[in-house]
Write a protein that holds these residues in place. Structure first.
Motif, PDB file in Angstrom:
ATOM      1  N   CYS B  23     -13.622 -48.285 -33.357  1.00 34.18           N
ATOM      2  CA  CYS B  23     -12.827 -49.478 -33.057  1.00 34.18           C
ATOM      3  C   CYS B  23     -12.332 -49.382 -31.616  1.00 34.18           C
ATOM      4  N   THR B  24     -12.582 -50.452 -30.855  1.00 30.74           N
ATOM      5  CA  THR B  24     -12.146 -50.495 -29.460  1.00 30.74           C
ATOM      6  C   THR B  24     -11.529 -51.853 -29.159  1.00 30.74           C
ATOM      7  N   GLN B  25     -10.367 -51.841 -28.480  1.00 25.76           N
ATOM      8  CA  GLN B  25      -9.737 -53.099 -28.074  1.00 25.76           C
ATOM      9  C   GLN B  25      -9.499 -53.078 -26.564  1.00 25.76           C
ATOM     10  N   ASP B  26      -9.556 -54.267 -25.968  1.00 27.73           N
ATOM     11  CA  ASP B  26      -9.358 -54.365 -24.523  1.00 27.73           C
ATOM     12  C   ASP B  26      -8.140 -55.210 -24.171  1.00 27.73           C
ATOM     13  N   MET B  27      -7.227 -55.361 -25.112  1.00 30.22           N
ATOM     14  CA  MET B  27      -6.051 -56.186 -24.901  1.00 30.22           C
ATOM     15  C   MET B  27      -4.827 -55.365 -24.493  1.00 30.22           C
ATOM     16  N   ARG B  28      -4.988 -54.058 -24.367  1.00 29.64           N
ATOM     17  CA  ARG B  28      -3.896 -53.137 -24.013  1.00 29.64           C
ATOM     18  C   ARG B  28      -2.748 -53.193 -25.012  1.00 29.64           C
ATOM     19  N   HIS B  29      -3.091 -53.473 -26.281  1.00 33.12           N
ATOM     20  CA  HIS B  29      -2.074 -53.465 -27.328  1.00 33.12           C
ATOM     21  C   HIS B  29      -1.638 -52.052 -27.647  1.00 33.12           C
ATOM     22  N   ASN B  30      -0.342 -51.886 -27.897  1.00 34.47           N
ATOM     23  CA  ASN B  30       0.167 -50.554 -28.220  1.00 34.47           C
ATOM     24  C   ASN B  30      -0.247 -50.110 -29.621  1.00 34.47           C
ATOM     25  N   ALA B  31      -0.144 -51.016 -30.575  1.00 33.99           N
ATOM     26  CA  ALA B  31      -0.338 -50.628 -31.974  1.00 33.99           C
ATOM     27  C   ALA B  31      -1.746 -50.965 -32.459  1.00 33.99           C
ATOM     28  N   MET B  32      -2.291 -50.075 -33.294  1.00 36.59           N
ATOM     29  CA  MET B  32      -3.586 -50.314 -33.913  1.00 36.59           C
ATOM     30  C   MET B  32      -3.536 -49.891 -35.372  1.00 36.59           C
ATOM     31  N   TYR B  33      -4.416 -50.500 -36.171  1.00 35.25           N
ATOM     32  CA  TYR B  33      -4.371 -50.334 -37.626  1.00 35.25           C
ATOM     33  C   TYR B  33      -5.778 -50.262 -38.193  1.00 35.25           C
ATOM     34  N   TRP B  34      -5.893 -49.556 -39.300  1.00 39.60           N
ATOM     35  CA  TRP B  34      -7.112 -49.602 -40.113  1.00 39.60           C
ATOM     36  C   TRP B  34      -6.747 -50.061 -41.514  1.00 39.60           C
ATOM     37  N   TYR B  35      -7.474 -51.089 -41.994  1.00 38.34           N
ATOM     38  CA  TYR B  35      -7.311 -51.622 -43.340  1.00 38.34           C
ATOM     39  C   TYR B  35      -8.629 -51.516 -44.090  1.00 38.34           C
ATOM     40  N   ARG B  36      -8.526 -51.483 -45.400  1.00 40.49           N
ATOM     41  CA  ARG B  36      -9.683 -51.738 -46.245  1.00 40.49           C
ATOM     42  C   ARG B  36      -9.384 -52.971 -47.085  1.00 40.49           C
ATOM     43  N   ASP B  38     -10.780 -54.953 -50.494  1.00 41.27           N
ATOM     44  CA  ASP B  38     -11.603 -54.938 -51.692  1.00 41.27           C
ATOM     45  C   ASP B  38     -11.361 -56.234 -52.458  1.00 41.27           C
ATOM     46  N   LEU B  39     -12.385 -56.675 -53.163  1.00 41.31           N
ATOM     47  CA  LEU B  39     -12.331 -57.941 -53.886  1.00 41.31           C
ATOM     48  C   LEU B  39     -11.128 -57.982 -54.815  1.00 41.31           C
ATOM     49  N   GLY B  40     -10.343 -59.053 -54.714  1.00 36.91           N
ATOM     50  CA  GLY B  40      -9.199 -59.230 -55.599  1.00 36.91           C
ATOM     51  C   GLY B  40      -7.941 -58.509 -55.154  1.00 36.91           C
ATOM     52  N   LEU B  41      -8.051 -57.728 -54.114  1.00 34.85           N
ATOM     53  CA  LEU B  41      -6.891 -57.000 -53.605  1.00 34.85           C
ATOM     54  C   LEU B  41      -6.576 -57.468 -52.194  1.00 34.85           C
ATOM     55  N   GLY B  42      -5.321 -57.320 -51.807  1.00 32.28           N
ATOM     56  CA  GLY B  42      -4.960 -57.637 -50.436  1.00 32.28           C
ATOM     57  C   GLY B  42      -5.448 -56.572 -49.494  1.00 32.28           C
ATOM     58  N   LEU B  43      -5.308 -56.828 -48.216  1.00 32.44           N
ATOM     59  CA  LEU B  43      -5.592 -55.810 -47.222  1.00 32.44           C
ATOM     60  C   LEU B  43      -4.668 -54.614 -47.459  1.00 32.44           C
ATOM     61  N   ARG B  44      -5.256 -53.429 -47.491  1.00 36.56           N
ATOM     62  CA  ARG B  44      -4.444 -52.228 -47.703  1.00 36.56           C
ATOM     63  C   ARG B  44      -4.530 -51.338 -46.469  1.00 36.56           C
ATOM     64  N   LEU B  45      -3.381 -50.945 -45.977  1.00 38.07           N
ATOM     65  CA  LEU B  45      -3.299 -50.162 -44.750  1.00 38.07           C
ATOM     66  C   LEU B  45      -3.678 -48.712 -45.027  1.00 38.07           C
ATOM     67  N   ILE B  46      -4.603 -48.201 -44.222  1.00 36.00           N
ATOM     68  CA  ILE B  46      -5.059 -46.814 -44.384  1.00 36.00           C
ATOM     69  C   ILE B  46      -4.258 -45.899 -43.448  1.00 36.00           C
ATOM     70  N   HIS B  47      -4.363 -46.187 -42.163  1.00 34.75           N
ATOM     71  CA  HIS B  47      -3.617 -45.457 -41.129  1.00 34.75           C
ATOM     72  C   HIS B  47      -3.238 -46.434 -40.033  1.00 34.75           C
ATOM     73  N   TYR B  48      -2.237 -46.057 -39.258  1.00 33.47           N
ATOM     74  CA  TYR B  48      -1.844 -46.861 -38.122  1.00 33.47           C
ATOM     75  C   TYR B  48      -1.454 -45.956 -36.958  1.00 33.47           C
ATOM     76  N   SER B  49      -1.335 -46.604 -35.788  1.00 34.87           N
ATOM     77  CA  SER B  49      -0.881 -45.884 -34.598  1.00 34.87           C
ATOM     78  C   SER B  49      -0.005 -46.834 -33.800  1.00 34.87           C
ATOM     79  N   ASN B  50       1.236 -46.462 -33.572  1.00 29.32           N
ATOM     80  CA  ASN B  50       2.154 -47.333 -32.842  1.00 29.32           C
ATOM     81  C   ASN B  50       1.959 -47.240 -31.334  1.00 29.32           C
ATOM     82  N   THR B  51       1.374 -46.124 -30.885  1.00 28.34           N
ATOM     83  CA  THR B  51       1.111 -45.939 -29.467  1.00 28.34           C
ATOM     84  C   THR B  51       0.128 -44.785 -29.314  1.00 28.34           C
ATOM     85  N   ALA B  52      -0.522 -44.715 -28.180  1.00 30.32           N
ATOM     86  CA  ALA B  52      -1.487 -43.637 -27.938  1.00 30.32           C
ATOM     87  C   ALA B  52      -0.809 -42.286 -28.134  1.00 30.32           C
TER      88      ALA B  52
END
Lengths: 109, 113
Positions: B23-36, B38-52
């Motif tokens: 995953c790569t972003q070019d918006m210089r955002h501080n925070a990044m997230y990974w979600y999974r 699955d059918l019938g379920l909401g987005l579930r947060l796996i890991h996050y990063s508030n800053t480098a």
């Protein structure tokens, strides 16, 4: 625990109006988001509410009542391209987004 | 690059194999997230990063690891894939100046056999 409820599926007619409700119970509140997600695509931002009241943006409006833990998304003049899932999400006290399972909206001609 | 990119678009993986989703972003955002998702379920947060240099666990972190060596990149690694990790994975980023609105990548569809 934290919980966001929204209907699983709704059906509406092209040209009509539809209201998608969302109720939430979260640890803290720093705003509520609505996202649109077409099948096979990523969610895209629709609206953000942090104060009570109605926010209007073209054909889409979003309403928030913090005291009732309630929001709705109102879609007017429905078009076939509005067929999608609509996701409600709340920013909690830790500034993490808590997501509902989404409402699949089916538009019929 | 405009926004957030993810690679690969899709992948079929044998159970027990190691896999890194990029995953790569070019918006210089501080925070990044990974979600999974699955059918019938909401987005579930796996890991996050508030800053480098910092990362945190989300709702479903088991079996996954992340790193944030710089602002732009946030790879997700499955050390030993299992069939229950079959899902669509979305990377997202946000900036506190935009009320934490999250911008999503196009997703990676992962199948573990």
């Amino acid at each position: 625990g934290q919980n966001i409820d929204q209907p699983t599926e709704m059906t509406a007619t092209e040209g009509a109006i539809v209201q998608i409700n969302c109720t939430y119970q979260t640890s803290g509140f720093n705003g509520l988001f609505w996202y649109q997600q077409h099948a096979g695509e990523a969610p895209t931002f629709l609206s953000y509410n942090v104060l009570d009241g109605l926010e209007e943006k073209g054909r889409f409006s979003s309403f928030l009542s913090r005291s009732k833990g309630y929001s709705y998304l109102l879609l007017k003049e429905l078009q076939m391209k509005d067929s999608a899932s609509y996701l409600c999400a709340v920013l909690d006290s830790n500034y993490q987004l808590i997501w509902g399972a989404g409402t699949k909206l089916i538009i019929k001609p | 690059i405009a926004g957030i990119t993810q690679a690969p678009t899709s992948q079929i993986l044998a159970a027990g194999r190691r896999m890194t989703l990029r995953c790569t972003q070019d918006m210089r955002h501080n925070a990044m997230y990974w979600y999974r998702q699955d059918l019938g379920l909401g987005l579930r947060l796996i890991h996050y990063s508030n800053t480098a240099g910092t990362t945190g666990k989300g709702e479903v972190p088991d079996g996954y690891s992340v790193s944030r060596a710089n602002t732009d990149d946030f790879p997700l690694t499955l050390a030993s894939a299992v069939p229950s990790q079959t899902s669509v994975y979305f990377c997202a980023s946000s900036d506190s100046e935009s009320h934490n609105e999250q911008f999503f990548g196009p997703g990676t569809r992962l199948t573990v056999l």
